[in-house]
Design a protein around this motif. Structure first.
Motif, short mmCIF file in Angstrom:
data_model
loop_
_atom_site.label_atom_id
_atom_site.label_comp_id
_atom_site.label_asym_id
_atom_site.label_seq_id
_atom_site.Cartn_x
_atom_site.Cartn_y
_atom_site.Cartn_z
N UNK A 261 0.80 -1.22 0.00
CA UNK A 261 0.00 0.00 0.00
C UNK A 261 0.84 1.28 0.00
N UNK A 262 1.98 1.26 0.71
CA UNK A 262 2.67 2.52 0.96
C UNK A 262 4.11 2.56 0.45
N UNK A 263 4.66 1.41 0.09
CA UNK A 263 6.01 1.32 -0.51
C UNK A 263 7.08 1.99 0.37
N UNK A 264 6.99 1.82 1.67
CA UNK A 264 8.01 2.36 2.56
C UNK A 264 9.23 1.43 2.56
N UNK A 265 10.42 1.97 2.33
CA UNK A 265 11.63 1.13 2.30
C UNK A 265 11.84 0.34 3.59
N UNK A 266 11.48 0.95 4.72
CA UNK A 266 11.69 0.25 5.99
C UNK A 266 10.80 -0.99 6.11
N UNK A 267 9.62 -0.94 5.50
CA UNK A 267 8.75 -2.12 5.52
C UNK A 267 9.33 -3.23 4.65
N UNK A 268 9.88 -2.86 3.52
CA UNK A 268 10.51 -3.88 2.67
C UNK A 268 11.72 -4.49 3.37
N UNK A 269 12.48 -3.67 4.08
CA UNK A 269 13.64 -4.18 4.81
C UNK A 269 13.20 -5.20 5.87
#
Length: 400
Positions: A133-141
């Motif tokens: 939903x938000x494409x936050x880099x920290x979430x992908x990490x």
């Protein structure tokens, strides 16, 4: 004889489609989906108030009128924030998003957890949706780290991811549920992560294909491996009625898991397996008319056995994806059957009233009857896959 079996199986499946299509007095699916998400928006605010900020909801005890909670290491800890994100995606309610972010905050540390196989349930159903939903880099990490943690349970000699740690009953248990966690590994590899993660997922799926299924394409729950040689030691159950029975949610995990693995690999063996599991479920003589399964297809107390709404929710979501990869005739059938499942779950029989059920959406799920745990109660993953099915129907099949 085989032709007769195929004929009657097709006849049963076609009958389901006709029943699903000919029910009268139905509201349109667009309206139904809208009503369910608006209800969920309010109901999950009730649930959030019933759950302390440092834990996750597990189920609801009607006798005490209290929500039972768990710590974030529990295998279902990712479903509450994941469900909140599904609700926010539809409603854009800022309070729902705030609650989701708060729950993600207490869950994030579990990206390092290696105690069992459930990192996919825990981290992909939560942070996977957040990143989508938000494409936050920290979430992908966080997702990438969780995938690395999950691979520590891979046993190269046996070519499987070990589900639970060794114990008195099983030395190297692998459960059918583990198919669901392969999504985390496959997604990470396909989005810039280590390619070996997807290779592990494929290897595990192949071993499960070989060792977990019976000739009728029903699945054992637990396969115990000698992790040093890969030899299958025994095939049993933990949550089903018997070792040779077809535990309903286990069949659902298999259906969803192989459909999902076809998405990532386009390996036709996986699509074939998903189709055959679907046939086992949908043509089973013990599948009730409303398509919400008994907790086990071979439960000795049928027709008075408890139902498992969570299995129906997983089935509905899986069938909607399986329809995407099927020919026109099967696509129509799978969508119609999934719609019937969704309508059943949205009915007063299975869906709670506002403010009741501790704040959970669905009633009448079964965790583990053999363990006398979570029997005929709401379960957090039933809600999650119910809303996932609604999203999938809206995005893929609702006519604009």
């Amino acid at each position: 004889m085989r032709k007769l079996v195929v004929f009657f199986s097709c006849l049963m499946m076609n009958s389901m489609v006709l029943m699903a299509q000919k029910e009268e007095g139905k509201i349109g699916m667009g309206q139904l989906i809208d009503e369910q998400f608006k209800f969920a928006e309010q109901q999950y605010k009730v649930l959030a108030k019933n759950v302390p900020a440092d834990v996750m909801p597990q189920t609801y005890n009607a006798k005490t009128d209290k929500v039972q909670t768990s710590d974030t290491k529990w295998w279902c800890s990712g479903f509450f924030p994941g469900t909140l994100l599904y609700i926010y995606e539809y409603t854009k309610d800022a309070a729902i998003l705030k609650e989701a972010n708060a729950r993600l905050g207490i869950l994030e540390k579990e990206k390092h957890y290696t105690g069992n196989h459930d990192l996919g349930f825990m981290m992909y159903c939560s942070f996977g949706n957040a990143y989508r939903l938000f494409k936050k880099p920290e979430d992908k990490a966080t997702i990438d780290t969780a995938a690395a943690s999950l691979t520590t349970r891979y046993r190269p000699a046996a070519k499987v991811i070990q589900s639970w740690n060794s114990g008195k009953k099983w030395g190297g248990p692998v459960i059918i549920d583990n198919m669901m966690n392969l999504e985390l590994l496959s997604w990470v590899s396909d989005h810039g992560g280590d390619k070996k993660y997807k290779e592990i997922a494929i290897t595990h799926a192949n071993s499960t294909l070989k060792n977990h299924f019976r000739p009728d394409f029903s699945s054992y729950h637990v396969v115990d491996y000698d992790m040093k040689t890969g030899k299958v030691v025994k095939k049993q159950t933990a949550q089903g009625a018997a070792d040779e029975s077809a535990w309903s949610r286990g069949q659902s995990w298999g259906l969803y898991g192989y459909t999902m693995m076809y998405r990532f690999t386009k390996d036709k063996r996986y699509l074939s397996q998903a189709t055959k599991i679907a046939k086992f479920i949908l043509t089973n003589p013990h599948l009730p008319k409303d398509l919400v399964p008994y907790w086990d297809f071979d439960a000795p107390e049928i027709p008075n056995a408890l139902r498992d709404a969570s299995a129906a929710a997983v089935n509905a979501s899986a069938l909607l994806e399986l329809a995407q990869y099927s020919d026109k005739k099967d696509r129509k059938m799978y969508v119609a059957v999934a719609e019937k499942m969704i309508r059943a779950l949205a009915s007063d029989t299975y869906r709670a009233k506002l403010g009741e059920n501790g704040g959970f959406l669905l009633m009448h799920s079964v965790g583990s009857i053999p363990h006398k745990s979570e029997i005929d109660v709401p379960l957090t993953y039933a809600d999650y896959y119910f809303l996932e099915a609604l999203h999938r129907y809206k995005n893929w099949y609702l006519k604009s």
